[in-house]
Design an enzyme around this catalytic site. Structure first.
Site, PDB file in Angstrom:
ATOM      1  N   LYS A  85      -3.480  -2.325 -10.876  1.00 29.71           N
ATOM      2  CA  LYS A  85      -3.415  -1.862  -9.491  1.00 29.71           C
ATOM      3  C   LYS A  85      -1.971  -1.801  -9.049  1.00 29.71           C
ATOM      4  CE  LYS A  85      -5.365  -1.767  -5.141  1.00 29.71           C
ATOM      5  NZ  LYS A  85      -4.730  -0.452  -5.076  1.00 29.71           N
ATOM      6  N   LYS A 109       2.223 -10.503  -8.696  1.00 32.00           N
ATOM      7  CA  LYS A 109       1.654 -10.631  -7.341  1.00 32.00           C
ATOM      8  C   LYS A 109       0.158 -10.883  -7.409  1.00 32.00           C
ATOM      9  CE  LYS A 109       4.795  -7.580  -4.926  1.00 32.00           C
ATOM     10  NZ  LYS A 109       5.021  -6.527  -3.969  1.00 32.00           N
ATOM     11  N   LYS A 121       1.809   0.670 -11.732  1.00 31.87           N
ATOM     12  CA  LYS A 121       2.709   1.340 -10.781  1.00 31.87           C
ATOM     13  C   LYS A 121       2.897   2.780 -11.198  1.00 31.87           C
ATOM     14  CE  LYS A 121       4.987   0.239  -7.053  1.00 31.87           C
ATOM     15  NZ  LYS A 121       4.597  -0.809  -6.088  1.00 31.87           N
ATOM     16  N   ASN A 236       7.864   0.640   7.032  1.00 34.05           N
ATOM     17  CA  ASN A 236       6.532   0.055   7.187  1.00 34.05           C
ATOM     18  C   ASN A 236       6.626  -1.472   7.264  1.00 34.05           C
ATOM     19  OD1 ASN A 236       4.191  -1.340   5.578  1.00 34.05           O
ATOM     20  ND2 ASN A 236       3.284   0.420   6.572  1.00 34.05           N
ATOM     21  N   SER A 363      -5.294  -4.277   0.013  1.00 38.26           N
ATOM     22  CA  SER A 363      -5.742  -3.185  -0.857  1.00 38.26           C
ATOM     23  C   SER A 363      -6.958  -3.633  -1.654  1.00 38.26           C
ATOM     24  CB  SER A 363      -4.637  -2.797  -1.842  1.00 38.26           C
ATOM     25  OG  SER A 363      -3.865  -1.754  -1.324  1.00 38.26           O
TER      26      SER A 363
HETATM   27  P1  NAD Z   1       9.869   2.394   4.043  1.00 38.49           P
HETATM   28  O1  NAD Z   1      10.287   3.573   3.260  1.00 38.49           O
HETATM   29  O2  NAD Z   1       8.790   2.524   5.057  1.00 38.49           O
HETATM   30  O3  NAD Z   1      11.164   1.800   4.817  1.00 38.49           O
HETATM   31  C1  NAD Z   1      12.342   1.478   4.161  1.00 38.49           C
HETATM   32  C2  NAD Z   1      13.379   1.075   5.197  1.00 38.49           C
HETATM   33  O4  NAD Z   1      14.576   0.696   4.504  1.00 38.49           O
HETATM   34  C3  NAD Z   1      13.773   2.225   6.142  1.00 38.49           C
HETATM   35  O5  NAD Z   1      14.079   1.702   7.404  1.00 38.49           O
HETATM   36  C4  NAD Z   1      15.046   2.786   5.477  1.00 38.49           C
HETATM   37  O6  NAD Z   1      15.898   3.454   6.397  1.00 38.49           O
HETATM   38  C5  NAD Z   1      15.663   1.485   4.971  1.00 38.49           C
HETATM   39  N1  NAD Z   1      16.612   1.729   3.875  1.00 38.49           N
HETATM   40  C6  NAD Z   1      16.486   2.614   2.857  1.00 38.49           C
HETATM   41  N2  NAD Z   1      17.588   2.555   2.070  1.00 38.49           N
HETATM   42  C7  NAD Z   1      18.392   1.611   2.605  1.00 38.49           C
HETATM   43  C8  NAD Z   1      19.665   1.096   2.270  1.00 38.49           C
HETATM   44  N3  NAD Z   1      20.341   1.583   1.213  1.00 38.49           N
HETATM   45  N4  NAD Z   1      20.194   0.123   3.038  1.00 38.49           N
HETATM   46  C9  NAD Z   1      19.519  -0.341   4.106  1.00 38.49           C
HETATM   47  N5  NAD Z   1      18.321   0.114   4.498  1.00 38.49           N
HETATM   48  C10 NAD Z   1      17.766   1.070   3.751  1.00 38.49           C
HETATM   49  O7  NAD Z   1       9.530   1.279   2.965  1.00 38.49           O
HETATM   50  P2  NAD Z   1       8.604  -0.017   3.142  1.00 38.49           P
HETATM   51  O8  NAD Z   1       7.217   0.360   2.767  1.00 38.49           O
HETATM   52  O9  NAD Z   1       8.878  -0.676   4.444  1.00 38.49           O
HETATM   53  O10 NAD Z   1       9.171  -0.908   1.944  1.00 38.49           O
HETATM   54  C11 NAD Z   1      10.381  -1.637   2.064  1.00 38.49           C
HETATM   55  C12 NAD Z   1      10.476  -2.603   0.892  1.00 38.49           C
HETATM   56  O11 NAD Z   1       9.330  -3.449   0.894  1.00 38.49           O
HETATM   57  C13 NAD Z   1      10.508  -1.934  -0.490  1.00 38.49           C
HETATM   58  O12 NAD Z   1      11.290  -2.718  -1.354  1.00 38.49           O
HETATM   59  C14 NAD Z   1       9.058  -1.980  -0.914  1.00 38.49           C
HETATM   60  O13 NAD Z   1       8.915  -1.905  -2.334  1.00 38.49           O
HETATM   61  C15 NAD Z   1       8.676  -3.339  -0.362  1.00 38.49           C
HETATM   62  N6  NAD Z   1       7.226  -3.486  -0.206  1.00 38.49           N
HETATM   63  C16 NAD Z   1       6.543  -2.706   0.701  1.00 38.49           C
HETATM   64  C17 NAD Z   1       5.169  -2.849   0.798  1.00 38.49           C
HETATM   65  C18 NAD Z   1       4.384  -2.043   1.779  1.00 38.49           C
HETATM   66  O14 NAD Z   1       3.142  -2.229   1.839  1.00 38.49           O
HETATM   67  N7  NAD Z   1       4.999  -1.206   2.600  1.00 38.49           N
HETATM   68  C19 NAD Z   1       4.496  -3.745  -0.028  1.00 38.49           C
HETATM   69  C20 NAD Z   1       5.220  -4.530  -0.928  1.00 38.49           C
HETATM   70  C21 NAD Z   1       6.597  -4.381  -1.003  1.00 38.49           C
END
Ligand code: NAD
Length: 429
Positions: A85, A109, A121, A236, A363
């Site tokens: 997953k 995880k 992935k 997010n 999920s």
């Molecule tokens: P997203 O794309 O919704 O948001 C990413 C944010 O980071 C945005 O505000 C963007 O402007 C900022 N960003 C991008 N590049 C950047 C940089 N170089 N410097 C500073 N800020 C930067 O992504 P998300 O879903 O919020 O995910 C963020 C992190 O959390 C990722 O590492 C993702 O793998 C991890 N994550 C997310 C989820 C999820 O359910 N959304 C789950 C597990 C892990």
């Protein structure tokens, strides 16, 4: 032209190097965890690579009539515990190495929050910000056609990740259902509610991070009421988290996006910022008085949450990090050297594989609801998530204290154990 090509080449090389480092450091910690648990070398040999890695080429007709061939990947790390997953990422920097590392993290995880899954992935090298809606739909459907033989509700279940959302999940579910000729909501999670999505999925990662912050604050004797929080990233994960922390009475003193950060020692107006942010998580462009992302990480605060990208806390800046608690919402924001340094200084670091496991947990709830055809209320989802996250945090914290290791190593020890045991019982090792 020559200059810009050179710059692109350098950027590509830096990214390749960073991805390699992320995979390498994941393997290093897995090796340490397996050694601590007393497993032989062959268990590491099994776990250092995904069992399956599919590369696909997807021809898509673009709106201007031209054909573009996109490259996509799907990695299935280990399916000893159950189906794999993990999300599908649409991003120009997606690479085989990154997808491999992310699939390993998903296995960890799943083990940490005790789900009946292994890690998977996927990703496509593309820039959705420059594609039209119909082009994105064709690409999403093309990807499902390309990987349909190795995925499925009891094989490998995709989900959203960076730059993919519930609409993309809906197209993918529809395409899979057409190929298989039966409605298959359990093929993918993160769907819109009307297509079998779960309540609470969108904010699940941030909810899980919020629970980890609360539990970590208890351990450190920090009162969250008025605690100063800095969040890097306002997508997010970061934006929902800012809202939840604000609602608990904490003071979110800084947030950032890819263009920079906003800082107010008295606390930012989170509702206003949430209202103004766009769908890519950007808001700071609307302001003049911004700080850089590196300044943001070094601000005086109680709790720091990297919620954007990898390799943000490194040996170069770790000395200047002032937070007492770091909770990693992003995947891989802290290097191994920086983790060791923070641990020596007594900073409580809640690692990514634990802190961001709320998303995969809900999920899983979505998949369970799809399989049973019976749907839960938002309260039921939240209650179950709370139980899973608190128990996972306690478990990892206990291992960290009893085995005298940092939280990252403890989380890896918890994460690999179930996979190793399942592989052993199946007679693989
Ligand atoms: P997203 O794309 O919704 O948001 C990413 C944010 O980071 C945005 O505000 C963007 O402007 C900022 N960003 C991008 N590049 C950047 C940089 N170089 N410097 C500073 N800020 C930067 O992504 P998300 O879903 O919020 O995910 C963020 C992190 O959390 C990722 O590492 C993702 O793998 C991890 N994550 C997310 C989820 C999820 O359910 N959304 C789950 C597990 C892990």
């Amino acid at each position: 032209m020559g200059n810009s090509e050179d710059t692109n080449k350098n950027k590509d090389e830096v990214e390749k190097e960073e991805n390699k480092n992320v995979l390498q450091s994941t393997r290093t910690v897995i090796k340490r965890a397996l050694d601590r648990l007393g497993y032989p070398q062959e268990v590491f040999e099994l776990m250092k690579e995904p069992l399956r890695m599919l590369t696909v080429r997807i021809p898509i007709r673009m709106d201007d009539g031209s054909i573009h061939i996109f490259t996509g990947f799907r990695a299935q790390h280990n399916d000893a515990v159950g189906p794999t997953k993990g999300g599908v990422r649409f991003h120009p920097d997606v690479s085989e190495t990154e997808v491999k590392a992310l699939s390993i993290w998903m296995s960890l995880k799943a083990g940490i929050v005790d789900l009946p899954y292994g890690g998977g992935k996927g990703g496509i090298i593309c820039d959705p910000r420059e594609m039209s809606f119909p082009e994105l739909e064709r690409l999403s459907r093309g990807y499902v056609r390309a990987i349909s033989q190795i995925v499925g509700p009891t094989k490998d279940i995709p989900a959203p990740d960076v730059f993919t959302n519930s609409q993309i999940m809906a197209w993918m579910m529809d395409e899979y259902s057409r190929i298989k000729e039966f409605d298959s909501p359990g093929f993918i999670t993160g769907k819109p509610i009307v297509l079998g999505g779960s309540h609470g999925r969108e904010s699940a990662t941030a909810k899980g991070v919020t629970i980890c912050i609360r539990e970590a604050a208890k351990k450190k004797g920090i009162n969250l009421e008025g605690a100063r929080i800095v969040i890097q990233g306002f997508g997010n994960a970061g934006s929902f988290l800012a809202k939840f922390m604000h609602d608990t009475g904490a003071k979110v003193i800084a947030i950032s996006d890819v263009y920079g950060g906003l800082h107010d020692p008295d606390g930012l107006d989170i509702d206003y910022l949430l209202d103004r942010r766009d769908s890519f998580g950007t808001v700071t462009k609307l302001f003049k008085d911004t700080i850089s992302n590196s300044e943001l990480l070094e601000l005086d605060c109680d709790i720091l949450v990297p919620a954007a990208i990898e390799n943000q806390i490194t040996k170069e800046n770790v000395q200047k990090i002032k937070a007492e608690i770091i909770v990693e919402a992003a995947n891989g924001p802290t290097t191994i050297e920086a983790t060791e340094h923070l641990n020596e200084r007594g900073v409580l670091l809640v690692p990514d594989v634990l802190a961001s496991a709320g998303g995969v947990t809900v999920s899983y709830f979505e998949w369970v609801q799809n399989n049973q055809g019976y749907y839960w209320t938002e309260e039921e989802v939240e209650e179950r998530l709370e139980k899973v996250m608190v128990s996972a945090f306690d478990n990892v914290y206990k291992v960290a204290t009893s085995r005298k290791v940092d939280m990252r190593l403890a989380a890896y020890m918890v994460g690999v154990r179930k996979m190793a045991e399942a592989s052993r019982f199946r007679g693989w090792i």
